[in-house]
Design an enzyme around this catalytic site. Sequence first.
Site, PDB file in Angstrom:
ATOM      1  CG  HIS A  56     -50.721 -61.549  18.113  1.00 40.41           C
ATOM      2  ND1 HIS A  56     -49.582 -61.333  17.366  1.00 40.41           N
ATOM      3  CD2 HIS A  56     -51.365 -60.352  18.161  1.00 40.41           C
ATOM      4  CE1 HIS A  56     -49.548 -60.070  16.965  1.00 40.41           C
ATOM      5  NE2 HIS A  56     -50.619 -59.456  17.420  1.00 40.41           N
ATOM      6  CG  ASP A 104     -51.609 -56.989  13.689  1.00 35.96           C
ATOM      7  OD1 ASP A 104     -52.606 -57.551  14.171  1.00 35.96           O
ATOM      8  OD2 ASP A 104     -50.627 -56.631  14.373  1.00 35.96           O
ATOM      9  CG  ASP A 111     -52.736 -55.314  20.312  1.00 36.60           C
ATOM     10  OD1 ASP A 111     -51.785 -54.862  20.977  1.00 36.60           O
ATOM     11  OD2 ASP A 111     -52.581 -56.110  19.364  1.00 36.60           O
TER      12      ASP A 111
END
Lengths: 443, 498
Positions: free
Chosen positions: B264, B288, B360
């Site tokens: 990340h 998430d 993503d």
Amino acid sequence: MVGGGIAGLSAGWRLAKHGFRDFIIVEMEQRAGGNSRWGENEVSAYPWAAHYLPVPNRESALVRELCSELGLLEDGVWSERHLCHSPQERLFLHGRWQEGLEPEVGVPREQKQQFRRFEERIGEFAGSRQFTIPMDIGARASALDQVSMDEWLRREGFDSPYLNWYVNYGCRDDYGALARDTSAWAGIHYFASRQHDERGPLTWPEGNGWLANKLLERLERNVRASAMVTGVRREGRRLRVVTPETEFLAEAVIWAAPSYLLRYVIEDAPDTSGLIYSPWIVANLTLDRLPREINSERAWDNVLFDSAALGYVVATHQSLRSRIVRSVWTWYMALAEGVPAANRNLLLEKDWSYWKEFLLRDLERAHPDIRQCVSRIDIMRFGHAMARPVPRWIFSETRRRLCRWGTDIVLANSDLSGFSIFEEAQYRGVKAADRVLRRLGSA
Amino acid sequence: MPALLLLSVFLIAACGLIYELLAGTLASYLLGDSVLQFSTVIGSYLFAMGIGSYLSKFIGKGLVTRFVTVELLVGLIGGFSSTILFLAFAYTHGFRLLLYLVVLAIGTLVGLEIPLMMRILKGRFEFRELVAQVLTFDYLGALGASLLFPLWLVPQLGLVKGAVFFGLLNAGVALWTTFLFRDRIGGLVGLRVMCLLVMAALGVGMTYADQILDLADGNLYADEVIFARNTRYQRIVITKWKDDIRLFLNAHLQFSSRDEHRYHEALVHPGLAAVPGARRLLVLGGGDGLAVREMLKYSLVESITLVDLDAEMTHLFSTHALLKTLNQGSLSAPKVKVVNQDAFPWLETNNDVFDFVVIDFPDPTNFSLGKLYTTAFYRLMARHLSEGGLAVAQATSPLFARQSYWCVAETMKLAGLRVYPYHAYVPSFGEWGFILAGKREYEPPHSLPGGLKFLQAAMLPQLFQWPADMAPVPVEANRLNDQVLVRYYEREWREVAR
């Protein structure tokens, strides 16, 4: 204009482009669109007949003009959104799905070679520039029209059952006819006229209804639906067009409905003997969930090998969503086997439940759980769905005369070309509009 | 009447063999080495049948009642055998012991069936006739079962439901026997109630078979499963082993808490730190909240919009204590707005412009996901990108799926963007690839936010260097009407997974 299908709408499109707005398009059905008619429910819009437009070649100038106008073609680039998304086609063969419609799985090598040889022959025909869309600009009288496609395959030594299925599929798909009832010239035209440089076709949830709707938006004020023309009579220099509610006085009439209907409304109708139409049945299945897929992803066009039907297209395929829960499938079948008139009787005889059972049995072969997924089935019967290019028709004197027939009444239906595809309907409509404009100009 | 009795023989013989095959198959599935499993299961099963036959001589009176009881027990144990074994494998260490216990129990009970049946029928046939008839139907039942098992039971019902189904057959035979011999047994009502209770229990088992399997797939994952749920869109599984939390979507690993910071940080900072005035940010996918956590390290940021299809996913990551610790409650931050919609149509209907966009999505494993990697998608995304803005996309591994990676770069380029491909090493995934894209020139930033665990400003230029084995390869762009990426991806990862 009589008939609000693509021919009639294209004639209107052409007239309007030349600044001529004083015309009415009379349509028998509640909605215009003809073979490009479409429906819509809470799940999706869906087609009732024509559902795609092959990516037009350079010679198809009129179609490209319309595409540019509609934003489908910009600076020589086709709009990705409207090109059929991957995966385009798949075939259910030997109990499983394969990609593409050309049989691959379990096809012996010798038969695969026949496919390659067939492609080469088609390539040669394409190179001859006689197999064009519209057909009018390339067609030259040919001995190929004297024999059936089936006969031609035999003469060329193409005896592969897989190849024969493939060619028959093409003939049923575009002409509603088996290869043995199709002129070899037309059969070859189906394959040779589509040598595209872009992966297509162009398609929309509502099929060619998208195109019809765009044309309708431009001609909204000129269309009268639910008006069946019952007579056309000469009154001096004018024509009286009779419908149950209204009568129209016209200086010219473009007959965009099927040509064979003309003899029911005027006295000196031209000879249309030899014009044969294929009957069709089309169903739209609304699915509350999608049948299970094993090792395959649903394509836009899904065909079952050795089925009497043509398979189904998926209305939600062009959706940008990544998860589709509900959908509408359009299932097609040309009643190609047997005699058209007898098949029309069959259409009249059999009811909804007969066809429902028929199509579910057909689909069940590939989707055992289809019955649990379907919540609604709408079925449409087409007695005269499309003109059938039987041997010796395309280059017949009768057809040639039909194309030139009339002065104040001119014909525009795609059946003048011998087969009913969007491009031919548009071409015939535009040609008819040009003839009428010339006549009105000189008068 | 004799025909009906012989049908019972046929049915119980079929059920008996089915349980034996089920146990053998299950043991082979779960333990491997099918030769060993089948040999030992069949051996102990036949041996147990011998025990049953031997024990039958101790049964004196009330033959029919005993027979009904035996049928009910076979139905119950056999019917739940797969369930018991699946759960035992997932939750205990005693799978093998339990396997042989179940096999021995069923075998013994099945061993009792035929001798009891023969004695019940004794008076009705001549001995010669009796042996011939009963054994004929016994073996016929075995043939039926052995054909039914691979052709119908396993493919159509599966192991759990299949066992329950045959358990119901056993119980059915028991109930039926109480009617056939109603004049030879006492306590009829009690027996029939028992039959119905067993059938009800099996019925419940049939209804919940799928949930039982869900419970059991804990064994798919190496670590302890702390959360598992089928949402409308995917199967979410979270595992934990010591301090390592892992997220799996449809059994594909999404992150491991041990090294997700590498992924990340690499995803967000090389791009975002190079857009100093970035105020409005967008995340597509990434439910998430881990990318959002990194983005919140920029104090000038005014708003972050996160578009993720799965509401249950974003809900889970904004409420679950352990997961909130992981993303530092990023999804509940006041600057963050969560939108649960499909990204492509959302971009189509929305008019907002963003300074930095994170893309993503899951890898392009199928054509539905592949749409999110097409020129059409990136063109649409670019319309939401401010002039000085940047977008970054995760783009699978340039080492394992080299063509796929460069295909994403080529696709963004064809969509009219300038692309700046880079990569980073994430142990759980291997060498991983990202692509920065924008309408302008890009230079790696000279400073990064404080508190990063992996990235340092000085190492950024290296991320944009390409070793020979990951260097660009000629590829085609991925388009809606020709999704080459899905084909590249499938081919390349198949080779790796071999």
